[in-house]
Design an enzyme around this catalytic site. Structure first.
Site, mmCIF file in Angstrom:
data_model
loop_
_atom_site.group_PDB
_atom_site.id
_atom_site.type_symbol
_atom_site.label_atom_id
_atom_site.label_comp_id
_atom_site.label_asym_id
_atom_site.label_seq_id
_atom_site.Cartn_x
_atom_site.Cartn_y
_atom_site.Cartn_z
ATOM 1 N N ASP A 1 -27.445 17.506 -32.853
ATOM 2 C CA ASP A 1 -26.895 17.911 -31.554
ATOM 3 C C ASP A 1 -26.278 19.298 -31.657
ATOM 4 O OD1 ASP A 1 -27.537 15.389 -30.663
ATOM 5 O OD2 ASP A 1 -25.530 14.577 -31.066
HETATM 6 N N1 URA Z 1 -26.417 11.428 -34.610
HETATM 7 C C1 URA Z 1 -25.789 12.019 -33.562
HETATM 8 O O1 URA Z 1 -25.177 11.364 -32.747
HETATM 9 N N2 URA Z 1 -25.865 13.355 -33.477
HETATM 10 C C2 URA Z 1 -26.493 14.141 -34.378
HETATM 11 O O2 URA Z 1 -26.495 15.370 -34.236
HETATM 12 C C3 URA Z 1 -27.132 13.504 -35.451
HETATM 13 C C4 URA Z 1 -27.084 12.145 -35.545
#
Ligand code: URA
Length: 237
Positions: free
Chosen positions: A101
């Site tokens: 993310d």
């Molecule tokens: N899980 C998440 O919630 N976000 C990420 O960036 C990676 C794994």
């Protein structure tokens, strides 16, 4: 590999330009004119343009320490793509093997080898991803064993038909802060780590990926990148 992809990998042409070249009838595979961009070719085929033999560039493999406020996409959106930080030729032809993310930091693997990234990403391959997680609510000592067991059994995420695969939750006892945990998962559903903690009534306030399989993010500062070593590439080949 598709013929148009092979042409891109062996020239400076884009996929569209490769298709135009094919249409023009200038490409020969094993001596025969070939116009079908989807034709499957391999290293043993002789592929020529105007009599010149094409040789595909070998695949490229990198690791990068992703900073917050960057995205794992091939186009810039609200935040810039991490590919901007990779100071290599045609960086935007590469892809990220397992996205993070925008607000997540840590290890990303970047390549143009689709089969290799499949081995990293596919849950069936069982590749472990280790995340350091900071939580809004501290996990009480007397609740920790039960929670560790819940993660091991699989968590029911909202909107999903099956439980998550077994995950390993570890409380980080020697940390300066007591809301820090490590979570190991072998799949990568959308916002998976955040949703897993939301499903048990907590909230992720910081997330950092430390390791993918045996590849660790040890020697890079945020924003830095390096080529993977041959040994690291071989782990998913
Ligand atoms: N899980 C998440 O919630 N976000 C990420 O960036 C990676 C794994």
């Amino acid at each position: 590999m598709r013929l148009d992809k092979f042409i891109c990998k062996s020239t400076e042409l884009t996929r569209n330009e490769a298709k135009k070249l094919l249409k023009s009838g200038e490409v020969r595979v094993n001596g025969e004119v070939e116009k079908n961009p989807a034709m499957q070719v391999h290293e043993n085929n002789s592929i020529t343009v105007d009599g010149q033999m094409l040789t595909a560039r070998t695949s490229r493999y990198f690791m990068l320490h992703k900073m917050a406020d960057s995205i794992c996409s091939n186009i810039d959106e609200i935040y810039p793509s991490v590919l901007n930080y990779l100071d290599v030729d045609k960086a935007f032809d590469l892809h990220i093997a397992g996205r993070l993310d925008a607000d997540t930091t840590g290890l990303v693997l970047i390549t143009d080898d689709g089969r290799w990234s499949h081995n990293v990403i596919s849950p069936k391959k069982g590749c472990k991803k280790i995340y350091r997680v900071w939580l809004r609510n501290i996990i009480a000592e007397d609740k920790s064993e039960e929670l560790i067991e819940r993660f091991k059994q699989g968590i029911q995420l909202q909107g999903e038909s099956s439980l998550t695969r077994p995950a390993i939750l570890e409380l980080v006892r020697d940390s300066d802060v007591d809301n820090e945990v490590l979570l190991t998962i072998t799949e990568g559903k959308y916002h998976q780590v955040k949703r897993m903690f939301a499903a048990v009534g907590n909230r992720v306030i910081g997330l950092h990926r430390e390791q993918i399989g045996a590849i660790k993010l040890t020697d890079l500062a945020p924003g830095e990148w390096r080529n993977l070593t041959e040994e690291e590439v071989a782990l998913f080949s």
